[in-house]
Design a protein around this motif. Structure first.
Motif, PDB file in Angstrom:
ATOM      1  N   LEU A  65       0.829  -1.204   0.000  1.00 14.67           N
ATOM      2  CA  LEU A  65       0.000   0.000   0.000  1.00 14.67           C
ATOM      3  C   LEU A  65       0.864   1.254   0.000  1.00 14.67           C
ATOM      4  CD1 LEU A  65      -2.891  -0.893   2.486  1.00 14.67           C
ATOM      5  CD2 LEU A  65      -3.054  -0.562   0.016  1.00 14.67           C
ATOM      6  N   ALA A  66       1.964   1.218   0.740  1.00 17.92           N
ATOM      7  CA  ALA A  66       2.854   2.384   0.792  1.00 17.92           C
ATOM      8  C   ALA A  66       3.373   2.732  -0.599  1.00 17.92           C
ATOM      9  CB  ALA A  66       4.006   2.127   1.750  1.00 17.92           C
ATOM     10  N   GLU A  67       3.726   1.709  -1.372  1.00 16.77           N
ATOM     11  CA  GLU A  67       4.212   1.955  -2.727  1.00 16.77           C
ATOM     12  C   GLU A  67       3.101   2.473  -3.632  1.00 16.77           C
ATOM     13  OE1 GLU A  67       6.082  -1.559  -4.169  1.00 16.77           O
ATOM     14  OE2 GLU A  67       7.662  -1.548  -2.638  1.00 16.77           O
ATOM     15  N   LEU A  68       1.907   1.908  -3.495  1.00 14.09           N
ATOM     16  CA  LEU A  68       0.789   2.365  -4.314  1.00 14.09           C
ATOM     17  C   LEU A  68       0.409   3.809  -3.995  1.00 14.09           C
ATOM     18  CD1 LEU A  68      -1.528  -0.793  -4.182  1.00 14.09           C
ATOM     19  CD2 LEU A  68      -0.197   0.011  -6.139  1.00 14.09           C
ATOM     20  N   LEU A  69       0.625   4.231  -2.749  1.00 12.69           N
ATOM     21  CA  LEU A  69       0.258   5.584  -2.320  1.00 12.69           C
ATOM     22  C   LEU A  69       1.389   6.595  -2.504  1.00 12.69           C
ATOM     23  CD1 LEU A  69      -1.614   4.702   0.998  1.00 12.69           C
ATOM     24  CD2 LEU A  69      -2.661   5.580  -1.103  1.00 12.69           C
ATOM     25  N   ALA A  70       2.560   6.134  -2.884  1.00 13.76           N
ATOM     26  CA  ALA A  70       3.714   7.023  -3.006  1.00 13.76           C
ATOM     27  C   ALA A  70       3.408   8.187  -3.949  1.00 13.76           C
ATOM     28  CB  ALA A  70       4.923   6.244  -3.510  1.00 13.76           C
ATOM     29  N   GLY A  71       3.698   9.389  -3.499  1.00 15.66           N
ATOM     30  CA  GLY A  71       3.484  10.580  -4.311  1.00 15.66           C
ATOM     31  C   GLY A  71       2.099  11.172  -4.227  1.00 15.66           C
ATOM     32  N   THR A  72       1.205  10.557  -3.463  1.00 17.35           N
ATOM     33  CA  THR A  72      -0.170  11.071  -3.364  1.00 17.35           C
ATOM     34  C   THR A  72      -0.365  12.034  -2.207  1.00 17.35           C
ATOM     35  OG1 THR A  72      -0.917   9.272  -1.912  1.00 17.35           O
ATOM     36  CG2 THR A  72      -1.037   8.890  -4.297  1.00 17.35           C
ATOM     37  N   GLY A  73       0.536  12.003  -1.229  1.00 16.11           N
ATOM     38  CA  GLY A  73       0.348  12.810  -0.024  1.00 16.11           C
ATOM     39  C   GLY A  73      -0.509  12.126   1.019  1.00 16.11           C
ATOM     40  N   VAL A  74      -0.977  10.916   0.724  1.00 17.62           N
ATOM     41  CA  VAL A  74      -1.795  10.166   1.678  1.00 17.62           C
ATOM     42  C   VAL A  74      -0.883   9.456   2.678  1.00 17.62           C
ATOM     43  CG1 VAL A  74      -3.485   8.293   1.972  1.00 17.62           C
ATOM     44  CG2 VAL A  74      -3.623   9.816  -0.019  1.00 17.62           C
ATOM     45  N   ARG A  75      -1.165   9.629   3.965  1.00 17.23           N
ATOM     46  CA  ARG A  75      -0.428   8.897   5.000  1.00 17.23           C
ATOM     47  C   ARG A  75      -1.080   7.542   5.212  1.00 17.23           C
ATOM     48  NH1 ARG A  75       0.033  11.673  10.475  1.00 17.23           N
ATOM     49  NH2 ARG A  75      -2.228  11.666  10.261  1.00 17.23           N
TER      50      ARG A  75
END
Length: 384
Positions: A60-70
């Motif tokens: 999930l961390a990789e999928l969210l990278a660059g989105t600003g979502v914690r």
């Protein structure tokens, strides 16, 4: 600063979190996604996991990278909408509380296990580990019987997948009606033929009244021996929603208005299988097909509210009922917006390609959302 909490990192929650972060970035929104696991679960492929197939693990961390979502990894144990708080159980056994200004509830649903014996003796698809446990059980069987209860698309796909990958096992599909009963007659006939070709024994018009350690009992008292029973007959909302003060329906789903806000607590938005969303044709049933558009719309509604605007009403129409019949066959029934069958359907290789593109589409969708784009197919479903 507005604290926006998204509960659930599935297809719907991921969509809502990425879109909300993009839309609220300039208005002080800070988005946190909460999920029990650090990896993404492809629920559309759990029947493949149960059959023993190894699927790629996606962080999930990789999928969210660059989105600003914690990302916060923890299991949601309680929700207090009056205080704007969520209680989490951490993987290490600890507990903590997160506060929010706006909440998107995307925790999905769980299997309805109200039939006696299901909790103790049946396998479900409530999470990835549940499918893995079934796979391990089947690995131990050199012969025997697997009973799949439920003739909906999940039950059909599971029975077909297990029969194809484990031909040494007897697979029995037990259903109150006919398998794939929502399809048109021609598509359903193709589905029936596919199950027969794979050697699946279909028991139509049969209701399971009890699950036993070594079998299932049918209405009327007949017993079917089973070395492993998979339960796919219906879902319900998590007890977290029911135990909160949120208004829920008879299935434990959060009742929402046209903007996907809770009718009792407008700072809470509910989407996907966890929400009772009413359209012109009635209340939507839970599918990825409807969940991703709902996640997009909830993010838009939330952003509009933070900007002092009135959010638009959610509009949705179904398009298809894709069903795999193992890895080498499939049938896709195209539908009217209310999910009733049209005349058109796909079978064979064309249907396989169609289903595979569909199952793989969530990851390209996440990438597009990171760039502030909405997939073209979404306009057909929602009229965005």
């Amino acid at each position: 600063m507005s604290e926006i909490l998204v509960l659930g990192g599935g297809y719907t929650g991921m969509t809502a979190a990425i879109r909300a972060a993009r839309l609220t970035r300039k208005t002080g929104g800070r988005v946190t996604l909460v999920n029990a696991s650090p990896t993404f679960t492809e629920r559309l492929r759990l029947h493949q996991t149960a059959a023993g197939q190894r699927l790629a693990s996606r962080s999930l961390a990789e999928l969210l990278a660059g989105t600003g979502v914690r990302l916060e990894v923890g299991r949601v144990t309680a929700l207090d909408p009056a205080r704007g708080q969520v209680r989490l159980a951490d993987p290490d056994g600890g507990e903590r509380v997160l506060g929010y200004d706006k909440l998107v509830y995307a925790l999905g649903a769980v299997t309805d296990t109200s039939v006696p014996g299901v909790d103790d003796h049946a396998y479900t698809y409530d999470d990835h580990e549940s499918a893995v446990r079934l796979s391990r059980r089947l690995d131990d069987l050199t012969r025997g019987t697997v009973v799949v209860a439920g003739g909906g698309l999940t039950g059909v796909e599971s029975a077909a997948e297990l029969a194809e990958t484990r031909p040494h096992l007897r697979v029995v599909l037990v259903t109150r009606g006919r398998p794939g009963s929502m399809m048109g007659e021609s598509a359903r006939a193709y589905l029936d033929a596919g199950l027969e070709r794979l050697g699946v024994e279909v028991r139509s018009g049969a209701a399971v009244t009890k699950v036993l350690p070594d079998g299932v009992e049918l209405e009327g008292g007949e017993l079917i021996h089973s070395d492993a029973t998979l339960w796919t007959t219906g879902t319900k909302g998590l007890s977290i929603a029911t135990e909160s003060t949120l208004t829920v329906d008879g299935q434990g789903r959060i009742v929402v208005d046209s903007a996907l806000r809770s009718v009792s607590h407008p700072d809470v938005y509910a989407v996907g299988d966890a929400a009772a969303i009413t359209q012109k044709f009635g209340v939507m049933h839970g599918t990825c097909q409807g969940g991703i558009p709902a996640g997009l719309h909830a993010a838009g509604s939330l952003a509009a509210t933070l900007q002092g605007k009135e959010p638009a009403a959610f509009r949705f129409g179904y398009v298809h009922q894709p069903t795999s019949l193992g890895r080498r066959d499939a049938v896709v029934q195209f539908t009217h917006q209310d999910d009733t069958p049209r005349r058109w359907y796909l079978t064979g290789r064309a249907a396989i390609r169609y289903k595979e593109v569909l199952c793989a589409s969530s990851f390209p969708t996440f990438k597009l959302l990171k760039r502030g784009l909405v997939p073209v197919w979404m306009f057909r479903l929602t009229g965005l």
